[in-house]
Write a protein that holds these residues in place. Structure first.
Motif, short mmCIF file in Angstrom:
data_model
loop_
_atom_site.label_atom_id
_atom_site.label_comp_id
_atom_site.label_asym_id
_atom_site.label_seq_id
_atom_site.Cartn_x
_atom_site.Cartn_y
_atom_site.Cartn_z
N TYR A 19 5.10 4.36 15.37
CA TYR A 19 4.55 4.05 14.04
C TYR A 19 5.64 3.70 13.04
O TYR A 19 5.42 2.88 12.15
CB TYR A 19 3.71 5.24 13.54
N THR A 20 6.80 4.31 13.15
CA THR A 20 7.89 4.02 12.22
C THR A 20 8.75 2.86 12.69
O THR A 20 9.55 2.31 11.92
CB THR A 20 8.78 5.25 12.02
N ALA A 37 2.78 9.48 9.59
CA ALA A 37 3.28 8.15 9.20
C ALA A 37 2.58 7.67 7.94
O ALA A 37 3.19 7.09 7.04
CB ALA A 37 3.07 7.17 10.35
N TYR A 38 1.27 7.94 7.85
CA TYR A 38 0.50 7.58 6.66
C TYR A 38 1.02 8.33 5.44
O TYR A 38 1.19 7.75 4.35
CB TYR A 38 -0.98 7.90 6.89
N ALA A 39 1.28 9.63 5.60
CA ALA A 39 1.79 10.44 4.49
C ALA A 39 3.09 9.85 3.95
O ALA A 39 3.29 9.75 2.73
CB ALA A 39 2.00 11.88 4.95
N GLU A 40 3.96 9.46 4.86
CA GLU A 40 5.24 8.90 4.44
C GLU A 40 5.04 7.58 3.70
O GLU A 40 5.66 7.34 2.64
CB GLU A 40 6.15 8.69 5.66
N LYS A 41 4.18 6.71 4.23
CA LYS A 41 3.94 5.42 3.60
C LYS A 41 3.32 5.59 2.20
O LYS A 41 3.56 4.78 1.29
CB LYS A 41 3.01 4.56 4.47
N ALA A 42 2.52 6.66 2.06
CA ALA A 42 1.85 6.91 0.77
C ALA A 42 2.76 7.58 -0.24
O ALA A 42 2.36 7.84 -1.37
CB ALA A 42 0.60 7.75 0.99
N CYS A 65 0.67 11.82 14.72
CA CYS A 65 1.71 10.88 14.32
C CYS A 65 1.21 9.88 13.29
O CYS A 65 1.93 9.54 12.33
CB CYS A 65 2.26 10.15 15.55
N GLU A 66 -0.02 9.40 13.44
CA GLU A 66 -0.58 8.47 12.46
C GLU A 66 -0.71 9.13 11.10
O GLU A 66 -0.44 8.52 10.05
CB GLU A 66 -1.93 7.93 12.94
N ALA A 67 -1.13 10.40 11.09
CA ALA A 67 -1.30 11.12 9.82
C ALA A 67 0.03 11.28 9.11
O ALA A 67 0.13 11.05 7.88
CB ALA A 67 -1.93 12.49 10.08
#
Length: 294
Positions: free
Chosen positions: A291-292, A196-201, A192-194
């Motif tokens: 995370y979101t 969420a990070y992809a989306e933020k990036a 989930c962190e990965a």
């Protein structure tokens, strides 16, 4: 002892997300399937296809050479096996009792001892693989109990799973499942962190998944639940409420062995927060909402 060739009538208790598919494999293999579940409507499809409905655990126990349970919580297992109207009190002599619920190792040992005192054969055989593994008969089955008892029901277990491993004496299957859940707990946080990070990036999550799932980051959760997360599909292959239960058992067992499991403790904390927000009946991939924050 009941042998593989003696098995004609198989009982199945618990027809949830995974149990219904598991029971259907047994019915399709030609066994006479007996079913019981507290919600009768969950058995309707199987009964329509030839399964025999029972309105009580005791009546099923008297009819079957093998009985499989796949229920929710250790308290349910204890009642079904050790209660006055339960399996051990009413099963045929020599019958095999297979608990595939994720439950307490100590309870598995108690059930084994109580069953043996009545001339019955109990094994603990929790599974991993979720709804997909159950539908496709590709479950991983982790077994605790006597070797002869495992061998007697191996052909039946092979109808539901493709990776069947006898781990040791009573309770060993449940301990192995705790290892499985501990590994999943921290892994789901990573998945989930990965994403969420992809989306933020500003990355394309599907493209990111394509790159990382076949490398060192690869896992069952990433390949199977990652696409569900991206699609916004939170439907359960495994309920959050049951995962919280499993993590509680694992934490208790670890404490008994003086083992610190900080990753597991954090995962349970995060999932409890989700449950409090109304996600307890969603799949474990719903952790993405921590995370979101949506």
């Amino acid at each position: 002892m009941t042998t593989a060739s003696d098995i004609r009538n198989v009982g199945f208790i618990g027809l949830g997300v995974m149990g219904a598919s598991m029971a259907r494999h047994i019915l399709k293999a030609g066994y006479t399937l007996h079913v019981y579940t507290r919600t009768a409507s969950k058995a309707a499809s199987l009964v329509a296809d030839g399964a025999i409905w029972h309105d009580a655990v005791a009546s099923m126990a008297k009819a079957c050479e093998v009985i499989i349970t796949m229920v929710g919580y250790p308290k349910d297992v204890e009642e079904i096996y050790l209660g006055q109207d339960g399996l051990i009190a009413h099963a045929k002599e020599g019958a095999h009792l297979i608990d595939m619920t994720t439950s307490s190792p100590l309870l598995a040992q108690r059930i084994f001892d109580a069953a043996a005192a009545k001339g019955l054969h109990a094994i603990d055989a929790p599974v991993s693989g979720g709804d997909v593994g159950a539908r496709e008969a590709r479950l991983s089955i982790m077994i605790g109990g006597e070797s002869a008892d495992v061998q007697a029901v191996h052909s039946l277990l092979s109808l539901m799973g493709s990776n069947i491993v006898h781990q040791g004496q009573a309770g060993a299957g449940q301990h192995t499942k705790m290892c499985n859940q501990i590994a999943i707990a921290s892994n789901m946080m990573g998945v989930c962190e990965a994403l969420a990070y992809a989306e933020k990036a500003g990355l394309n999550p599907e493209s990111v998944l394509k790159s990382i799932e076949s490398g060192a980051a690869g896992s069952w959760s990433l390949s199977n639940l990652g696409p569900r997360i991206i699609a916004g599909n939170l439907e359960p292959g495994f309920y959050i409420k049951h995962f919280i239960k499993d993590m509680g058992i694992a934490l208790e067992s670890a404490k008994e062995m003086n083992l610190d499991t900080p990753g597991l403790a954090l995962a349970r904390q995060l999932y409890r927060q989700l449950a409090e927000k109304g996600y307890e009946d969603k799949g474990t991939q719903a952790l993405i909402h921590y995370y979101t924050r949506s």
